[in-house]
Design an enzyme around this catalytic site. Structure first.
Site, PDB file in Angstrom:
ATOM      1  N   ASP A 162      43.476 -10.873  -8.846  1.00 15.55           N
ATOM      2  CA  ASP A 162      42.699  -9.697  -8.523  1.00 15.55           C
ATOM      3  C   ASP A 162      42.321  -9.653  -7.043  1.00 15.55           C
ATOM      4  OD1 ASP A 162      41.035  -7.353  -9.387  1.00 15.55           O
ATOM      5  OD2 ASP A 162      39.412  -8.641  -8.657  1.00 15.55           O
TER       6      ASP A 162
ATOM      7  N   GLU B 224      47.201  -8.356  -6.542  1.00 14.23           N
ATOM      8  CA  GLU B 224      46.701  -7.030  -6.232  1.00 14.23           C
ATOM      9  C   GLU B 224      46.219  -7.093  -4.787  1.00 14.23           C
ATOM     10  OE1 GLU B 224      43.229  -3.790  -7.344  1.00 14.23           O
ATOM     11  OE2 GLU B 224      42.870  -5.921  -7.565  1.00 14.23           O
TER      12      GLU B 224
END
Length: 586
Positions: free
Chosen positions: A253, A290
């Site tokens: 993330d 990401e």
């Protein structure tokens, strides 16, 4: 488990409080721990502590705190830890060697809202649907223990424990095992850029630093004093999921929020360790970032000077496709919407590759080396949890678009040169929203989150009553998929289109060719059309309200798929109805 260890370098004394499994309530031991050989570590041998013992650590006489590496949290995020035998589970996937990203179709899902039950076991009951759809890899949103009963999972407190309401550690293992039995790989979303509010890691050691700032609170300490052990903590966590839970890869993330100024960046160190584990296990292991950086070094091999990650999400492609089919231009969509932007992302990956970004007020990104980096390293999508759930009402793209435009959006994703990713329910244009929901147990935090959500969207003209309260359990329940929709003709029609496109992607190697330098496109800005060349194939897109005659560049031989009827080949041209996407062989 009889030897307990913990890193607490600042503590003068550490004790372990253990309640033995099977012993009557109230019967527990408090034993001193002793300095271990490694600096800052403490350990204690509790021979009669069998698997399933509840325990916590007392730091300088404090109340017992859960283990930073807690393998289970049966009493919630603020309760004691429970020991757990990783090796006790009986796996049946001995012949599984992992699922490669190249050529794959990825499907992102949230365990709590994928089914009405919201558990791993219930999700197993829907795996055949995903296999029949043509999915290769399932990407689970975070399952590490977070506060309350439901949430997105990005505010996890115990990174080593599986959220109990989903089914705990054995539930995750059953899910992964069932996926592998169906030849489905599993990616797991992990969050290493911050830890949720309410964690007690700071009491144990310098897990955080004030030298850097993140949008979510204190920065994880990756480069300040004490950071060696913090990096080991995170890397060991990553290896645990891959090794002990047989997960095939991790989605990392928001890596742009990592603050690491060491010569060896944390991402590269992680990639090296994961590669070593994959070699040892003889399995294909995947790392997907990401990132908001538009920096191709993330997915460039280490031999070529990059970090060596397997892939990364491509928000520029999402923004370009979304803005093109919806007409939205607010926020970061202000840089997108043109056919030029869409074509650039399809052929060069990043729209911002060193160019000016009006949204950021500065230049952004750097170019992708089309000759050295394969296209499968970038994940392309029309929807994901952020792009749906971070809208004011969590409305999916199908909520405001005619089916013809929804089909064009799907076609852009599934015929693009990138690894396609779908968000759960997208494949049948689910009518249920996917909203931002939380179950914070701290009342003050709960009020702050709800107020912040209302204030955020007030700037865009949304009234307080129009923005769902994240803490209202109805917000969570509204977000659950309604599988009965598959019995309705309109939803079956969209599902059939997704299945047709995925099958076409399987049948034609041109659509999975990873050579970016071979992807070409023609377009007309004013007439709103583009023709994407993928080897022998042409992906023809007409976004206008009028039928158009478009050039193929060479004679067409067959219409392989079309979102509407009426596509007619005529030599080196094709007549395409309004609002239509077609795939044509030449």
């Amino acid at each position: 488990m009889s030897v307990f260890r913990v890193w607490a370098p600042a503590a003068g004394a550490v004790e372990i409080q253990v309640k033995l499994a099977g012993v009557a309530d109230g019967a527990e031991k408090v034993l001193p721990m002793h300095p271990a050989v490694s600096p800052g570590w403490w350990e204690a041998d509790v021979p009669d502590a069998a698997d399933g013992a509840d325990y916590g650590f007392r730091l300088d006489g404090s109340e017992p705190l859960a283990d930073p590496r807690s393998p289970r949290q049966p009493f919630g995020s603020q309760g004691l830890s429970r020991s757990y035998a990783q090796a006790a589970f009986r796996w049946t996937d001995r012949g599984w060697r992992g699922g490669p990203l190249r050529g794959a179709v990825v499907y992102e899902l949230h365990v709590g809202t994928f089914t009405q039950e919201g558990t791993f076991d219930a999700a197993i009951g829907r795996l055949d649907h995903l296999r029949d759809l043509g999915v290769d890899m399932i990407e689970l949103m975070p399952v590490a223990t977070f506060p309350g009963r439901w949430g997105w999972g990005y505010d996890g407190i115990h990174l080593w424990a599986v959220h109990e309401p989903y089914g705990g550690p054995d539930g995750l293992k059953r899910f992964v095992d069932a996926c592998h039995a169906r030849r489905l790989g599993v990616l797991l979303d992990v969050v290493y850029n911050h830890v949720g509010i309410g964690n007690h890691l700071g009491a144990f050691g310098p897990y955080f630093t004030e030298a850097h700032v993140t949008p979510w609170g204190p920065a994880v300490n990756l480069d300040q004093p004490g950071s060696d052990e913090v990096r080991t903590f995170l890397i060991s966590n990553a290896l645990m999921w891959l090794r002990d839970y047989h997960v095939d890869g991790l989605r990392l993330d928001a890596v742009h929020a990592f603050e690491d100024h060491r010569a060896l960046h944390f991402l590269e160190e992680l990639a090296v360790e994961v590669q070593a584990l994959g070699t040892r296990l003889n399995r294909e292991l995947v790392l997907i970032a990401e990132s908001d950086l538009n920096d191709p070094r993330l997915v460039t091999s280490r031999e070529a000077g990059g970090y060596g990650l397997t892939g990364q999400w491509s928000d520029d492609f999402h923004h370009a496709a979304h803005a093109a089919v919806t007409g939205e231009r607010q926020g970061y969509y202000c840089d997108f919407g043109s056919m030029r932007a869409l074509v650039k992302t399809l052929t060069r990956v990043f729209f911002h590759d060193g160019t000016w970004s009006a949204f950021r007020g500065r230049s952004h990104g750097r170019p992708v080396d089309l000759l050295r980096i394969p296209s499968f390293r970038f994940l392309g999508y029309l929807q994901d949890h952020d792009q749906v759930g971070n809208r004011a009402t969590g409305d999916r793209i199908s909520a405001g678009l005619a089916p013809g435009l929804v089909k064009i959006g799907a076609g852009l994703v599934l015929t693009s040169p990138f690894t396609p990713m779908l968000f759960m329910g997208e494949e049948w244009a689910a009518a249920t929203p996917w909203q931002y929901f939380t179950d914070h147990t701290d009342p003050e935090l709960a009020r702050a989150v709800a107020a912040g959500r209302r204030a955020e969207f007030a700037a865009f003209g949304w009234g307080p009553a129009d923005v769902p309260d994240p803490q209202d359990e109805a917000t969570f329940y509204r977000s659950k998929l309604d599988w009965a929709e598959l019995d309705e003709a309109a939803h079956r029609d969209i599902l059939a289109w997704y299945r047709e496109l995925i099958a076409l992607r399987r049948a034609w190697p041109d659509l999975t060719d990873p050579r970016l330098d071979r992807v070409q496109a023609d377009y007309d800005e004013s007439r709103r059309w583009l023709v994407l060349s993928r080897g022998r194939l042409r992906v023809v897109v007409n976004l206008s309200e009028q039928a158009q005659r478009l050039p193929l560049g060479r004679p067409g031989t067959a219409v392989l798929a079309a979102s509407t009827q009426g596509v007619v080949l005529d030599g080196t041209d094709v007549s395409v109805p309004a609002v239509c996407l077609a795939v044509i062989s030449t």
